[in-house]
Write a protein that holds these residues in place. Structure first.
Motif, short mmCIF file in Angstrom:
data_model
loop_
_atom_site.label_atom_id
_atom_site.label_comp_id
_atom_site.label_asym_id
_atom_site.label_seq_id
_atom_site.Cartn_x
_atom_site.Cartn_y
_atom_site.Cartn_z
N ARG A 8 0.83 -1.21 0.00
CA ARG A 8 0.00 0.00 0.00
C ARG A 8 0.86 1.26 0.00
O ARG A 8 0.62 2.18 -0.79
N ILE A 9 1.87 1.29 0.85
CA ILE A 9 2.74 2.46 0.92
C ILE A 9 3.42 2.71 -0.42
O ILE A 9 3.45 3.84 -0.92
N ARG A 10 3.95 1.66 -1.03
CA ARG A 10 4.63 1.82 -2.32
C ARG A 10 3.64 2.23 -3.41
O ARG A 10 3.96 3.08 -4.25
N ARG A 11 2.44 1.67 -3.39
CA ARG A 11 1.42 2.04 -4.39
C ARG A 11 1.11 3.53 -4.28
O ARG A 11 1.03 4.24 -5.30
N LEU A 12 0.96 4.02 -3.06
CA LEU A 12 0.65 5.44 -2.85
C LEU A 12 1.84 6.33 -3.24
O LEU A 12 1.64 7.43 -3.78
N GLU A 13 3.07 5.86 -2.97
CA GLU A 13 4.25 6.62 -3.40
C GLU A 13 4.27 6.81 -4.91
O GLU A 13 4.73 7.83 -5.41
N LEU A 14 3.78 5.81 -5.62
CA LEU A 14 3.75 5.85 -7.09
C LEU A 14 2.47 6.51 -7.63
O LEU A 14 2.27 6.56 -8.84
N ASN A 15 1.62 6.99 -6.72
CA ASN A 15 0.35 7.62 -7.10
C ASN A 15 -0.52 6.72 -7.95
O ASN A 15 -1.13 7.14 -8.93
N TYR A 53 6.64 -4.87 -10.72
CA TYR A 53 5.91 -3.75 -11.32
C TYR A 53 6.18 -2.44 -10.59
O TYR A 53 6.35 -1.39 -11.21
N MET A 54 6.24 -2.49 -9.26
CA MET A 54 6.40 -1.27 -8.48
C MET A 54 7.87 -1.00 -8.12
O MET A 54 8.17 -0.04 -7.44
N ASN A 55 8.78 -1.87 -8.59
CA ASN A 55 10.21 -1.69 -8.42
C ASN A 55 10.61 -1.48 -6.95
O ASN A 55 11.13 -0.45 -6.58
N PHE A 56 10.32 -2.49 -6.14
CA PHE A 56 10.73 -2.43 -4.75
C PHE A 56 10.92 -3.83 -4.19
O PHE A 56 10.46 -4.80 -4.75
N ASP A 57 11.64 -3.89 -3.07
CA ASP A 57 11.89 -5.16 -2.39
C ASP A 57 10.83 -5.35 -1.31
O ASP A 57 10.58 -4.43 -0.52
N ILE A 58 10.25 -6.51 -1.27
CA ILE A 58 9.29 -6.84 -0.22
C ILE A 58 10.04 -7.51 0.91
O ILE A 58 10.79 -8.46 0.69
N HIS A 59 9.86 -7.01 2.11
CA HIS A 59 10.51 -7.57 3.29
C HIS A 59 9.51 -8.43 4.03
O HIS A 59 8.48 -7.93 4.49
N VAL A 60 9.81 -9.70 4.13
CA VAL A 60 8.91 -10.64 4.77
C VAL A 60 9.36 -10.85 6.21
O VAL A 60 10.47 -11.34 6.45
#
Length: 70
Positions: A8-15, A53-60
């Motif tokens: 969600r945070i990354r999606r919002l950063e990308l608008n 797609y959102m060009n980020f690393d997911i931390h599990v």
């Protein structure tokens, strides 16, 4: 922070709206909402799609005791 919160945070950063993200990944907006809220879990394949797609690393987050020292 949960995986859904990271998405969600990354999606919002990308608008991006949930609808835009869903269309890009070929999944329903409802599923994105459920993942972001923690009501549903994404498969490893789907997590890879989000990350690429959102060009980020997911931390599990790993529960204590999952990895044992030798």
């Amino acid at each position: 922070m949960t995986i859904g919160q990271q998405i969600r945070i990354r999606r919002l950063e990308l608008n991006l709206t949930q609808a835009q993200l869903g269309e890009a990944l070929g999944i329903h907006t409802q599923l994105i909402s459920q993942i972001e809220r923690g009501a549903s879990h994404a498969s490893t394949k789907r997590l890879g799609g989000f990350a690429a797609y959102m060009n980020f690393d997911i931390h599990v987050p790993m529960p204590a005791g999952v990895i044992k020292a030798e």
